[in-house]
Design an enzyme around this catalytic site. Structure first.
Site, mmCIF file in Angstrom:
data_model
loop_
_atom_site.group_PDB
_atom_site.id
_atom_site.type_symbol
_atom_site.label_atom_id
_atom_site.label_comp_id
_atom_site.label_asym_id
_atom_site.label_seq_id
_atom_site.Cartn_x
_atom_site.Cartn_y
_atom_site.Cartn_z
ATOM 1 N N HIS A 190 0.833 -1.206 0.000
ATOM 2 C CA HIS A 190 0.000 0.000 0.000
ATOM 3 C C HIS A 190 0.870 1.258 0.000
ATOM 4 C CE1 HIS A 190 -3.433 -2.376 0.534
ATOM 5 N NE2 HIS A 190 -3.311 -2.615 1.835
ATOM 6 N N ARG A 333 -2.730 -3.863 -21.072
ATOM 7 C CA ARG A 333 -2.180 -5.220 -21.082
ATOM 8 C C ARG A 333 -3.075 -6.123 -20.257
ATOM 9 N NH1 ARG A 333 3.516 -6.552 -18.449
ATOM 10 N NH2 ARG A 333 2.362 -6.178 -16.524
ATOM 11 N N ASP A 456 11.451 -8.746 -18.793
ATOM 12 C CA ASP A 456 11.422 -10.202 -18.876
ATOM 13 C C ASP A 456 12.328 -10.726 -19.979
ATOM 14 O OD1 ASP A 456 9.784 -11.228 -16.786
ATOM 15 O OD2 ASP A 456 8.084 -10.235 -17.717
ATOM 16 N N CYS A 503 8.192 -1.283 -23.679
ATOM 17 C CA CYS A 503 7.635 -0.799 -22.417
ATOM 18 C C CYS A 503 8.416 -1.310 -21.208
ATOM 19 C CB CYS A 503 6.159 -1.155 -22.313
ATOM 20 S SG CYS A 503 5.859 -2.914 -22.471
#
Ligand code: PEP
Ligand code: MG
Length: 583
Positions: A190, A333, A456, A503
């Protein structure tokens, strides 16, 4: 002393530490007589009612100031208050032990927190802070104590705490909080999410910050690197002050460019967009002059909540984002859970290799009912602006076709319902798995665009776990293998006349911009705060020079040499930027 933590919200701030003691009140045992038990139970009930009223009030304030997403966190707090098991255990023990209710309650609370902290489940772990937050509030009310609050800060400080709860953020005055430093929390806690949407630099998960930092200590918080420097020597302080000043000065220069197109000196036009995780970030996107959203990570919808988000809720959020951008593109996405993003309510089992496991599109294809809720929500929002759909973790043509098949089903369902959407919505694939990068000539025939997910792609092609600190030194975006894959993807896309964006974090790093520009990348998507600087770079270099840099970079044998060369060329071409970056 330098403390290393998890970068949670970008920016550098220098200021004095304010130790915000968020630990619970100390409650001592006090034996009571049997005939006082009903009175203790009544006190407990009163405290629960008072706590509920306080939470509802905070929720109202947050809804007004920060929107419903943040306010919803407090629904979990209200549920804790209604937890029969907890309430009955307190009453039972009160009767048996005959101790004052605050003491009994505090012990039951400890027990709960202990049980939850041993659970191997991210969602339940996150619940600890909810239970703790509500528990503190109940004890405060039982004791008739005054609230510890950030609302009374009289001057600008950096708040150092074990954790900063949503109630703390709700009551503070943003103008006096320069930064957040916490012992616990991760990238998706949070505190991190709040800090990001409030644009307050933050470093979380420092483990012992509250033990090592004293009130009034001078701190430098570097929210980009995840460092907190405690009582820096004059040299370090000067260095960061200068960096900060240059930053402020440079920002003024950058502001001038922010609404100009991202076009090189010799007329080559590209697009600079922003990555977002929450609709609340849209103000920042617009104020930094991004030309669209290159990546809307939708996982956050599914995190920190009990049930799954419904179609209507997602639709409203996507619609909200796309209408704010008045015609500019928003790439949504689809759900990319797994890896380092766990969602317990989906009942995904723990795996030995989560990054190689049942995640992202693989999960969605196995659960078409969940997947289609999101697809319908995106499609519905496409009637209100320029929305595109992007599938994550595509490994090859087969998977892409399956995903498009489910999209067709979702479209058909909307047609049956007579709901409007853009029939020609563009569909793209993230290229972040080496198998996709190597077959992108085939993939390019079946999509409208590619977006390279270097976070990734680097991890998979170099076999480097992206969250493992020990091997972080091997994580090199400029490794020749990565550059060759990127070139392959861009060339394959252009051959099929589709545009290619990026991105992953690599797209927002000025050191790599010349190479990527020179390789022909059409769109760069990054955190909103990085947009003005990138526009500045693009508008002050020539495409011709960038092409030369890319050509040379591809011929160098190591990532180290590529990076050094790219930095050197950037310094030569943009001396003003050098001053800012190196101070
Ligand atoms: C990426 O992999 O580069 C990417 C942008 O996605 P994420 O960081 O969410 O995996
Ligand atoms: Mg990814």
């Amino acid at each position: 002393m330098i403390l290393k933590g998890i970068p949670a919200s970008h920016g550098i701030v220098i200021g004095r530490a304010f130790l915000f003691d968020t630990r619970r009140f100390i409650v001592s045992p006090r034996k009571i007589r049997e005939d006082a038990i009903p009175k203790e139970i009544a006190r407990f009930e009163e405290a629960l009612i008072k706590t509920r009223a306080e939470i509802l009030q905070i929720q109202k304030k947050i809804t007004k100031e920060m929107g419903t997403y943040h306010a919803e966190i407090f629904n979990a707090h209200l549920l804790v208050l209604e937890d029969r098991m907890l309430i009955e255990e307190v009453i039972d023990r009160l009767k048996k032990e005959r101790n004052c209710v605050e003491y009994v309650f505090a012990r039951v609370l400890d027990k709960y927190i202990n049980v939850f902290s041993k659970m191997d489940d991210e969602y339940l772990k996150e619940r600890i802070s909810d239970i703790d937050d509500v528990g503190k509030r109940i004890i405060k009310n039982l004791l008739g104590a005054k609230e510890k609050s950030l609302s009374e800060l009289k001057q600008k400080v950096i708040v150092v705490a074990y954790d900063i709860s949503p109630s703390d953020t709700a009551t503070m005055h943003k103008k006096n909080v320069m930064g957040f430093v916490t012992d616990i929390g991760g990238r998706t806690s949070h505190t991190a999410i709040m800090a990001k949407s409030l644009e307050i630099p933050a470093v979380v998960g420092l483990e012992k910050a509250t033990a090592k930092i004293k009130a009034g200590d001078m701190l430098i918080v570097d929210g980009k690197e995840g460092n907190v420097i405690v009582n820096p020597d004059t040299k370090t302080l000067k260095k960061y002050q200068a960096r900060h000043l240059h930053f402020v000065e440079f920002e003024k220069t950058l502001v001038k460019f922010k609404n100009e197109p991202a076009e090189t000196l010799d007329g080559h036009r590209i697009e600079i967009s922003a990555n977002i995780e929450l609709p609340q970030e849209m103000d920042s996107v617009i104020s930094h002059g991004a030309e669209g959203i290159g990546l809307y990570r939708t996982e956050y919808f599914y995190m920190n909540r009990q049930g799954l988000p419904e179609e209507k809720e997602q639709f409203e959020a996507y619609k909200n984002v796309v209408t704010k951008l008045s015609g500019n593109p928003v790439i949504v996405r689809t759900l990319d859970l797994g890896g380092d993003k766990f969602l317990s309510q989906l009942d995904v089992p723990h795996e030995m290799n989560p990054f190689l496991g049942w995640r992202a599109i693989r999960f969605c294809l196995a659960k078409p009912e969940i997947f289609k809720v999101q697809l319908r929500a995106i499609l519905r929002a496409s009637a209100f602006g320029n929305i595109k759909i992007m599938f994550p973790m595509i490994s090859g043509v087969e998977e892409l076709r399956q995903a498009k098949g489910v999209l067709d089903e979702a479209k058909e369902e909307l047609r049956t319902r007579h709901v409007k959407f853009n029939e020609d919505i563009e569909v793209g694939a993230m290229i972040e798995i080496p198998s996709a990068a190597l077959t992108c000539d085939l993939l390019a025939k079946e999509v409208d665009f590619f977006s390279i997910g270097t976070n990734d792609l680097i991890q998979y092609s170099l076999a480097i776990d992206r969250v493992n600190e020990k091997i972080a030194y091997l994580y090199k975006p400029t490794h020749p293998a990565v550059l060759r894959l990127i070139k392959n993807i861009i060339d394959a896309g252009h051959k099929e006349k589709i545009w290619v964006g990026m991105c992953g974090e690599m797209a927002g790093e000025p050191a790599f911009v010349l190479i990527l520009l020179g390789l022909g990348l059409d769109e760069f998507s990054m955190s909103p705060a990085g947009v003005p600087e990138m526009k500045y770079v693009i508008r002050n270099v020539k495409f011709k020079d960038a092409k030369d840099v890319a050509h040379m970079a591809l011929s160098l044998p190591t990532g180290e040499e590529v990076e050094e060369f790219a930095n050197q060329r950037l310094d030569e071409l943009l001396p003003a930027l050098k001053k800012f970056r190196k101070e």
